[in-house]
Design a protein around this motif. Structure first.
Motif, mmCIF file in Angstrom:
data_model
loop_
_atom_site.group_PDB
_atom_site.id
_atom_site.type_symbol
_atom_site.label_atom_id
_atom_site.label_comp_id
_atom_site.label_asym_id
_atom_site.label_seq_id
_atom_site.Cartn_x
_atom_site.Cartn_y
_atom_site.Cartn_z
ATOM 1 N N ALA A 1 0.829 -1.202 0.000
ATOM 2 C CA ALA A 1 0.000 0.000 0.000
ATOM 3 C C ALA A 1 0.869 1.259 0.000
ATOM 4 O O ALA A 1 0.556 2.250 -0.675
ATOM 5 C CB ALA A 1 -0.938 -0.006 1.194
ATOM 6 N N ARG A 2 1.981 1.233 0.735
ATOM 7 C CA ARG A 2 2.894 2.384 0.755
ATOM 8 C C ARG A 2 3.515 2.606 -0.619
ATOM 9 O O ARG A 2 3.603 3.745 -1.101
ATOM 10 C CB ARG A 2 3.988 2.174 1.802
ATOM 11 C CG ARG A 2 4.905 3.390 1.981
ATOM 12 C CD ARG A 2 6.164 3.042 2.756
ATOM 13 N NE ARG A 2 7.078 2.199 1.984
ATOM 14 C CZ ARG A 2 7.904 2.655 1.031
ATOM 15 N NH1 ARG A 2 7.926 3.944 0.721
ATOM 16 N NH2 ARG A 2 8.705 1.812 0.379
ATOM 17 N N LEU A 3 3.953 1.518 -1.244
ATOM 18 C CA LEU A 3 4.581 1.630 -2.559
ATOM 19 C C LEU A 3 3.597 2.159 -3.602
ATOM 20 O O LEU A 3 3.979 2.948 -4.485
ATOM 21 C CB LEU A 3 5.133 0.269 -2.987
ATOM 22 C CG LEU A 3 6.327 -0.246 -2.170
ATOM 23 C CD1 LEU A 3 6.608 -1.709 -2.505
ATOM 24 C CD2 LEU A 3 7.561 0.617 -2.413
ATOM 25 N N VAL A 4 2.343 1.752 -3.516
ATOM 26 C CA VAL A 4 1.321 2.270 -4.436
ATOM 27 C C VAL A 4 1.048 3.737 -4.136
ATOM 28 O O VAL A 4 0.931 4.570 -5.047
ATOM 29 C CB VAL A 4 0.032 1.422 -4.339
ATOM 30 C CG1 VAL A 4 -1.113 2.090 -5.102
ATOM 31 C CG2 VAL A 4 0.270 0.017 -4.877
ATOM 32 N N ARG A 5 0.946 4.058 -2.863
ATOM 33 C CA ARG A 5 0.639 5.436 -2.455
ATOM 34 C C ARG A 5 1.733 6.414 -2.899
ATOM 35 O O ARG A 5 1.450 7.543 -3.305
ATOM 36 C CB ARG A 5 0.460 5.487 -0.940
ATOM 37 C CG ARG A 5 -0.030 6.806 -0.387
ATOM 38 C CD ARG A 5 -0.456 6.671 1.063
ATOM 39 N NE ARG A 5 0.614 6.159 1.913
ATOM 40 C CZ ARG A 5 0.626 4.935 2.454
ATOM 41 N NH1 ARG A 5 -0.370 4.102 2.215
ATOM 42 N NH2 ARG A 5 1.624 4.538 3.227
ATOM 43 N N THR A 6 2.986 5.981 -2.835
ATOM 44 C CA THR A 6 4.093 6.866 -3.212
ATOM 45 C C THR A 6 4.394 6.854 -4.705
ATOM 46 O O THR A 6 5.237 7.619 -5.174
ATOM 47 C CB THR A 6 5.376 6.466 -2.453
ATOM 48 O OG1 THR A 6 5.725 5.113 -2.780
ATOM 49 C CG2 THR A 6 5.172 6.601 -0.942
#
Length: 469
Positions: free
Chosen positions: A24-29
């Protein structure tokens, strides 16, 4: 005899070895796109599903994506269990007796689940109506354990457990009416939290039960995925009658009083590897500064029989009223041996014991709550032994023998379903054969926070076994 097979899909793709929080962090960034992550998950599913038979419905070409990107787990691929309605997908409850049409709307709980932002790629397999402790069927292929395909992956959320353990998705929906989150978590080396009764929106069928013992949740490979999922649910709806859970992000410093219970609710004998795993966990907790003391099980000696009576009532309701309450296509001639045996036992006289059994089961909540007057946490096995070979709990085993085997295996988890208390299974050991062994921690009603904090501490102190070696 062929050698046991270990099945997993971990590889150097967009999913890598990431948990859901990291994805989720990688998608968000913007380091990964949700499309890349979804495609990697579909490729992994295609690689392992033919061996694991863990998918009830495939939606690779028409997944259910979130309408907005505001959920804490936005862009994370997942699966919904085959007993929860999701618009456009059929709900067959793991039964060969049903040929359901696609649902026309989302179920109450599915709406809350979708609010986390995850993408649903299909529905995971489960045994008929969630009544069995293995994901095996009347005639279809079983769902094996990806750690050793000769063995059971538990149930009823067995398809979800197989695909999360094998790395196809990092998190999958599960629910628990007698151990159906915790048992497959223990079998597959996963984290499985059964939350307190009322922590989430109840599904339609759970609201009609004489005793609502169904809790919704997920199976994950990390404690923080489980913690983040439940924090995400609260953004959609929070029960004002329970203390808020919020986002639990790590261990706590407080020292706890731990009650260790080795005595089961069914008089089952705990096997040596499982007992050793619980005792080792007790040692780890003492090393953290907690105190651990053995205690006796705090419920009526008839609890096991009473729970079986209630199980018979549920099978009767599913089989005899299922055309009205579940699906109009239900064909009782195609029910599996466990469902049919339970309902026949109920109609042939078991119904006479049910009113008294329900009364005693309701009283168990008070008896269990008293444990937490002196202790903060209960430590015990999840099941009485290492997950058995496929076939041992098959619905095709003669009914009386199968019930006896289930009583000897499912010996600890039903207590928290009846009392409504939260409980978590953590993957604390491997057997000599390389099969995971789960250990259960339970807390007072509404106190999931303590369980997650302890889970973080144990995961840091003794990292979980990895299927990829």
């Amino acid at each position: 005899m062929t050698a046991p097979t270990r099945v997993h899909a971990f590889t150097d793709d967009a999913l890598a070895d990431h948990d859901a929080v990291e994805l989720a962090r990688l998608v968000r960034t913007g380091e990964l796109s949700a499309t890349e992550v979804e495609a990697a998950a579909v490729a992994r599913m295609r690689a392992v599903v033919p061996q694991l038979h863990a998918l009830a419905y495939e939606a690779y070409d028409a997944p259910r994506r979130p309408a907005e990107d505001t959920g804490l787990l936005h862009g994370v691929p997942t699966l919904l269990k085959d007993n929860t309605d999701l618009r456009g997908m059929p709900t067959n409850h793991g039964s060969e007796a049903i040929r359901a049409r696609p649902a026309t709307r989302d179920g109450r709980y599915a709406t809350q689940f979708l609010s986390t932002g995850m993408t649903v790629l299909g529905k995971s397999r489960m045994p008929e109506f969630g009544l069995n402790a293995t994901t095996e069927f009347r005639s279809g292929p079983p769902t094996p354990n990806p750690w050793n395909t000769r063995h059971s992956v538990g149930a009823s959320s067995g398809g979800a457990a197989a695909l999360v353990a094998a790395g196809a998705v990092p998190v999958a929906h599960a629910n628990d009416g007698g151990g159906s989150i915790r048992i497959p978590a223990a079998a597959a080396g996963l984290v499985g939290l059964k939350p307190s009764r009322g922590r989430h929106l109840d599904g339609e069928m759970a609201r009609t039960l004489p005793i609502n013992m169904v809790s919704e949740g997920v199976l994950t490979r990390t404690v923080r995925d489980t913690a983040t999922f439940h924090a995400a649910l609260e953004r959609h709806w929070r029960n004002p009658a329970l203390p808020p859970l919020g986002l639990v992000e790590g261990p706590a410093r407080r020292r706890l009083r731990v009650a260790m219970i080795m005595e089961s609710v069914t008089d089952a004998v705990v096997d040596t590897p499982t007992k050793a795993a619980v005792e080792r966990t007790a040692t780890l907790l003492e090393e953290q500064g907690h105190s651990v003391e053995p205690v006796s099980i705090p419920v009526d000696a008839r609890f096991g029989d009473d729970f079986l009576s209630y199980w018979g009532l549920l099978a009767f309701l599913a089989g005899n009223l299922g055309r009205l309450t579940i699906d109009r296509t239900l064909d009782t001639a195609r029910l599996d041996g466990l469902t049919d045996g339970l309902r026949r036992a109920f109609t042939s006289g078991g119904w006479r014991q049910t009113p008294a059994a329900l009364l005693r089961l309701r009283r168990a909540a008070t008896a269990y709550a008293a444990v937490f007057d002196r202790h903060d946490v209960v430590l015990c096995p999840v099941v009485a032994g290492v997950t058995p070979p496929l076939g041992h709990l098959s619905p095709n085993v003669p009914f009386e023998e199968l019930v006896d085997r289930l009583r000897r295996h499912v010996a600890f988890t039903p207590l928290q379903n009846i009392t409504g208390a939260p409980a978590i299974s953590l993957p604390m050991a491997l057997s000599e054969e390389g099969l995971p062994i789960g250990v259960q921690l339970s807390a007072a009603y509404g106190d999931e926070r303590t369980l997650l904090e302890l889970g973080y501490a144990l995961e840091e102190q003794s990292p979980w076994p990895r299927i990829q070696g």
